[in-house]
Design a protein around this motif. Structure first.
Motif, short mmCIF file in Angstrom:
data_model
loop_
_atom_site.label_atom_id
_atom_site.label_comp_id
_atom_site.label_asym_id
_atom_site.label_seq_id
_atom_site.Cartn_x
_atom_site.Cartn_y
_atom_site.Cartn_z
N TRP A 59 0.12 -7.11 1.45
CA TRP A 59 0.18 -7.30 2.80
C TRP A 59 1.02 -6.69 3.46
O TRP A 59 1.30 -6.78 4.54
CB TRP A 59 2.40 -8.58 2.04
N LEU A 60 1.76 -5.86 2.22
CA LEU A 60 2.09 -4.13 3.32
C LEU A 60 1.70 -3.07 3.43
O LEU A 60 1.27 -2.83 2.83
CB LEU A 60 3.75 -4.13 3.09
N SER A 61 1.51 -2.40 4.76
CA SER A 61 1.44 -0.61 4.22
C SER A 61 1.97 -0.50 5.77
O SER A 61 2.62 -0.64 6.23
CB SER A 61 -0.25 -0.80 4.63
N GLN A 62 2.42 1.05 5.62
CA GLN A 62 2.32 2.25 6.40
C GLN A 62 4.25 0.95 6.95
O GLN A 62 4.92 1.50 7.63
CB GLN A 62 2.42 2.23 8.16
N VAL A 63 4.95 0.98 5.19
CA VAL A 63 6.58 0.59 5.19
C VAL A 63 6.98 2.06 5.46
O VAL A 63 6.85 2.89 5.06
CB VAL A 63 6.49 0.14 3.66
N CYS A 85 0.11 -1.31 0.35
CA CYS A 85 0.07 0.01 -0.57
C CYS A 85 1.20 1.40 -0.03
O CYS A 85 1.59 1.16 0.78
CB CYS A 85 -1.24 0.19 1.03
N GLN A 86 0.34 2.27 -0.73
CA GLN A 86 1.13 3.72 -0.65
C GLN A 86 1.10 4.48 0.82
O GLN A 86 2.45 5.30 0.53
CB GLN A 86 0.26 4.30 -1.77
N ALA A 87 0.45 3.95 1.28
CA ALA A 87 0.42 4.85 2.70
C ALA A 87 1.65 4.63 3.12
O ALA A 87 2.36 3.18 3.20
CB ALA A 87 -0.89 4.04 3.36
N CYS A 122 -6.57 -1.24 3.16
CA CYS A 122 -5.68 -0.20 1.50
C CYS A 122 -6.40 -0.78 0.72
O CYS A 122 -7.04 -2.38 0.96
CB CYS A 122 -4.39 -0.42 1.33
N THR A 123 -6.89 -0.50 -0.73
CA THR A 123 -7.51 -0.88 -2.10
C THR A 123 -6.34 -1.08 -2.69
O THR A 123 -5.29 -0.64 -2.84
CB THR A 123 -9.06 -0.60 -2.57
#
Length: 343
Positions: free
Chosen positions: A190-194, A151-153, A216-217
């Motif tokens: 799989w991943l967000s807020q990286v 996710c871009q977040a 996320c979408t």
């Protein structure tokens, strides 16, 4: 000054590590005994031993023994010297850890010129898909043997830098999401807020939310654009191990100015091309190769001689120089991989 450690995850209890290599799956072998790290003598060291090290570190298949200290690549500096702890390691290649293999504590006849090295494949945990090449595309990571998106977040250019380095691509140019539905991923996110510092060796070493936990979408899937990987070649010689040096930058080949160029720089070029040792080259020997045309990409290049790639040596900004093509660098290598011990 402590040795440069490629990587060892904090949660790992492994008593072996690879030091001073280009990534966490290649370098000088060090083992831990009684709380102290030290090197391994390469007496009896072979690919079975390397295979066990690769397995213990969670890396891929064993590739080679590594050039070790005698190849001047992994050799520790004087201030980095560790004790030599074990020698005559004897693994059959099926052990889970190096500690399970036969080994001797008697290392009286070994020196750091005999430090063992190991080179393993890097397990594929990140990729860029859907783009025009392997260095541009949607970021996907592998978890539980399944690929999923990121996710871009929270994502930033430091995270993109880690991905580009992990894939062996050039520097990160940009990172974004795409509105085109055809570019969206499928399956798990799989991943967000990286959050990366940019110094991590893999994107999985960065902080993030737990696997699969996000709101996320796929419209927020992250894309990364890296420059093409650094490349060099020798042109105009009898084979690929001799000729005028050319490097590729932004998809275009150009030459290198010989200001400050010397033996150490030649060593790096020959090593990177797998062409053995550099041979002496007089200014007259350059004439058969002729001057280059087009860009002069690099000038004032300075290497220590230990670099695995010319890209890691110091130089002026790309394209900045005060040279003409009459000063183009030419290199002649021995063309024998056997010139490097351990090759």
């Amino acid at each position: 000054m402590s040795p440069v450690i490629s990587h060892l995850s904090a949660e790992s209890s492994s008593s072996v590590r690879l030091v001073s290599g280009p990534h966490h799956c290649e370098g000088r072998v060090e083992v831990k005994r009684d709380g102290q790290w030290g090197t391994v003598c390469d007496d009896e060291w072979d690919l079975n031993d390397v295979a066990v090290v690769c397995r213990e570190l969670g890396c891929g298949a064993a590739v080679e023994l590594g050039c070790g200290a005698s190849g001047e690549i992994y050799k520790p500096l004087a201030e980095e010297m560790q004790p030599i702890l074990i020698s005559e390691v004897k693994c059959n290649g099926t052990e889970d850890t190096l500690a399970q293999c036969g080994q001797e504590d008697d290392v009286y006849d070994c020196s750091h010129n005999e430090d063992a090295g190991a080179s393993c494949e890097i397990p594929e945990t990140v990729r860029l898909v859907g783009g025009p090449g392997r260095c541009v595309g949607r970021v996907e990571v592998k978890h539980r043997d399944q690929w999923g998106t990121v996710c871009q977040a929270g994502w930033n250019l430091s995270a993109a830098k880690v991905v580009c380095q992990q894939l062996g691509c050039g520097k990160a140019i940009l990172t974004r999401t795409y509105c085109d539905k055809a570019s969206h991923g499928q399956g798990p996110i799989w991943l967000s807020q990286v959050s990366c510092t940019g110094q991590e060796l893999t994107v999985l070493g960065c902080h993030s939310e737990p696997w699969g936990k996000n709101n996320c979408t796929h419209e927020e899937d992250t894309w990364v654009h890296c420059e093409d990987p650094f490349e060099l070649k020798l042109e105009g010689g009898d084979n690929h191990c001799s000729g005028r040096l050319a490097v590729r930058h932004k998809g275009t080949w150009g030459s290198v100015c010989d200001d400050g160029w010397g033996e150490k720089e030649n060593q790096v070029v020959c090593r990177q091309l797998g062409c053995g040792k550099p041979l002496s080259l007089s200014p007259k020997a350059r004439k058969p190769f002729g001057p280059g045309v087009g860009h002069i990409w690099l000038d004032d290049v300075h290497c220590s001689g230990r670099e695995r790639s010319l890209e890691k040596c110091r130089h002026r900004f790309w394209g900045h120089h005060d040279c003409t093509h009459n000063e183009d660098v030419a290199v002649i290598c021995s063309a024998k991989d056997s010139d490097f011990p351990g090759a």
